[in-house]
Design an enzyme around this catalytic site. Structure first.
Site, PDB file in Angstrom:
ATOM      1  N   GLY B  12       0.836  -1.205   0.000  1.00  0.00           N
ATOM      2  CA  GLY B  12       0.000   0.000   0.000  1.00  0.00           C
ATOM      3  C   GLY B  12       0.865   1.246   0.000  1.00  0.00           C
ATOM      4  O   GLY B  12       0.589   2.215  -0.723  1.00  0.00           O
ATOM      5  N   ASN B 103      -4.036 -10.088  -2.122  1.00  0.00           N
ATOM      6  CA  ASN B 103      -3.827 -11.483  -2.484  1.00  0.00           C
ATOM      7  C   ASN B 103      -5.050 -12.309  -2.108  1.00  0.00           C
ATOM      8  O   ASN B 103      -5.883 -11.873  -1.329  1.00  0.00           O
ATOM      9  CB  ASN B 103      -2.626 -12.047  -1.723  1.00  0.00           C
ATOM     10  N   ALA B 129       7.332  -5.213  -2.197  1.00  0.00           N
ATOM     11  CA  ALA B 129       7.705  -4.162  -1.261  1.00  0.00           C
ATOM     12  C   ALA B 129       7.928  -4.819   0.083  1.00  0.00           C
ATOM     13  O   ALA B 129       7.446  -5.908   0.318  1.00  0.00           O
ATOM     14  CB  ALA B 129       6.590  -3.115  -1.155  1.00  0.00           C
ATOM     15  N   LYS B 185      -2.200 -16.161  -9.534  1.00  0.00           N
ATOM     16  CA  LYS B 185      -1.357 -15.701  -8.428  1.00  0.00           C
ATOM     17  C   LYS B 185      -1.660 -16.485  -7.148  1.00  0.00           C
ATOM     18  O   LYS B 185      -0.764 -16.751  -6.344  1.00  0.00           O
ATOM     19  CB  LYS B 185      -1.547 -14.200  -8.198  1.00  0.00           C
ATOM     20  N   ASN B 189       0.872 -18.423  -4.441  1.00  0.00           N
ATOM     21  CA  ASN B 189       0.858 -18.294  -2.981  1.00  0.00           C
ATOM     22  C   ASN B 189       0.404 -19.589  -2.292  1.00  0.00           C
ATOM     23  O   ASN B 189       0.886 -19.920  -1.211  1.00  0.00           O
ATOM     24  CB  ASN B 189      -0.045 -17.130  -2.576  1.00  0.00           C
ATOM     25  N   SER B 259       5.691 -14.513   2.367  1.00  0.00           N
ATOM     26  CA  SER B 259       5.049 -13.674   3.396  1.00  0.00           C
ATOM     27  C   SER B 259       4.359 -14.520   4.461  1.00  0.00           C
ATOM     28  O   SER B 259       4.352 -14.155   5.634  1.00  0.00           O
ATOM     29  CB  SER B 259       4.049 -12.726   2.748  1.00  0.00           C
TER      30      SER B 259
END
Lengths: 310, 310
Positions: B12, B103, B129, B185, B189, B259
């Site tokens: 963000g 996500n 990021a 995607k 993940n 993550s």
């Protein structure tokens, strides 16, 4: 009786010590050179509830032993069984009886490569023991043993083995259905060992997880599928699950990390997964049965092995 | 354009910084009080390949914001979406457009509770990021964005959003099939995040395991089953698996812990598993489809959460 303990880790040492104290001639056979050397140098150090003592038993590496025992008790890790049998084959005579007390499934075909069927006795034990270090074991708690012949004519021989064990305080009983007990114990190890290892927790922590009750029953149901198909053994899922759940009690096994956790997570050693969930998955695949939970758990444990075992 | 970033973590913040530098009026909204306070006190510290700088943007807790943006970009964690939407509902007007760049799967029904369908735009981004600490992000590497309207008449509005994004260097493209990209995607993940978290390894280590190639394809095949059934999206298993395998390269994402691993294993936070494998398992169960791998992986991750998250 002349008895060889083939695989003299914690449990093998317990049987060796108790059988020796009862007047049997016991030798220990183990592949761990440091352990064998320590036992021969200063005896086996045995810690019990009441103190510590030295027990003097001859110990050998598998290739070194030449004495011919009347009875061999197998207590290796599952994956060590073929190598041990190959190494001790020279001391086996047509009269040598073999009691296989290993955890896990699928050992009979391995035994049959080295031993006549009438000399093979299968067993399962609820005794426990801990290996503290080379030449040093801790033997606390209570237990029992079940033994059965695999050839129907050999029941009397199985009963005689039970008498020898019981005379040593090992509380052995002839089992009319030891294959059931072996499957049942495999369910305990295939749930607690496997899940505690994957999740890195002890038995009480596993028991407290909201996911565990369902997972336990899913795993046992897959074991039951193969037990029924391959061995005509009916495993009752719910009673077995409840018996396993009784072990969560911190006063029983709760605070304990299962042996697979100790092997893989603490000591970075290979596990017995291929003789538990992996055996079920392999046999199910061969029979066209679906055991996706055991399949995936086996893959994940093998993946963890690939990450951790040097 | 007046733009609010709802969920101003690492990603963000990247969008906020780049859109602000391109001349848009950007505000940041985040529920992490320490982060919001740090940004307001000394600006957002932004590390890039070429150095570090302070970017001054107004930051708010969700309940504090009163400004009415023309565009809201959602960048919360999946499980934080309903709470964020409920908190910012007062600043949404019938004209406010919402771009959802989270996500995971299954966000549209949540969005529809708070936003008219014609104002909902779904997207997926390949920018990365990192959040270094409160008020401090690291923005390196390259990326792109895809955006699409969910109501067919709103294509022009989606294209306008892409122009605003691209004018800020975010390389946005109108997607004629963003749901495919979202599923694709989610496959990345749902394999790398989930397996690295369960096995406690980085992406390169996962890629080196002999079990991974098969597991990857099994997981993607289960995602494909539900994508086809629920969204009429055809996911090609092998090409997606190969694209994921390209990420093992240590020069790409290999050395990186996904993550989910950072969230659960390092920071003991809940994961997005219910919006990845857990979403697939739930939707499959509702449709009578079998996705045992996703089901078990979800249970195991939840079990790990129960062990690690306070």
């Amino acid at each position: 009786m002349k008895i060889a303990i083939a695989g003299a880790g914690a449990m093998g040492s317990r049987f060796g010590v108790m059988l020796s104290r009862a007047g049997n001639q016991v030798i220990l056979i183990d592949q761990w050179a440091e352990h064998v050397a320590a036992i021969n140098a200063k005896g086996l150090t045995v810690d019990t509830e009441t103190g510590s003592s030295q027990v003097h038993l001859p110990a050998y590496l598998p290739a070194q032993v030449t004495e011919k025992p009347e009875l061999v008790i197998l207590f290796t890790k599952s994956m060590g069984l073929p190598k041990m049998l190959a190494a001790i084959e020279p001391i086996l005579t047509p009269e040598t009886k073999i009691v296989c007390l290993l955890n896990g499934l699928g050992h009979v075909p391995t035994l049959e490569k080295y031993v006549h069927r009438e000399n093979i006795f299968m067993g399962v034990t609820l005794w426990t023991a801990a290996l503290i270090g080379p030449g040093h074991v801790k033997l606390v708690g209570d237990g029992r043993v079940e033994v059965q012949n695999i050839v129907p004519t050999e029941q009397a021989a199985a009963e005689e083995i039970c008498r020898v064990f019981s005379a040593a305080g090992l509380k052995a009983e002839y089992s009319p259905n030891v294959i059931f007990s072996i499957w049942r114990k495999a369910c305990v190890n295939g749930t607690l060992n496997t899940l505690c290892t994957l999740l890195d927790c002890n038995i009480a922590q596993l028991g407290a997880l909201p996911q565990t009750a369902k997972l336990l029953r899913q795993i046992i149901a897959e074991f039951a599928l193969v037990a029924k198909h391959d061995d005509q053994v009916a495993l009752p899922v719910e009673p077995i699950a409840r018996d396993i759940e009784a072990l969560y009690d911190p006063k029983k096994a709760g605070e304990h990390y299962p042996s697979m956790h100790q092997d893989l997570i603490e000591h970075h050693r290979l596990t017995e997964i291929d003789y538990l969930n992996g055996y079920v998955a392999k046999k199910a695949a061969a029979a066209g049965l679906a055991t996706p939970i055991c399949q995936l758990l086996t893959e994940l444990i093998h993946a963890k092995e690939a990450l951790l075992v040097k």
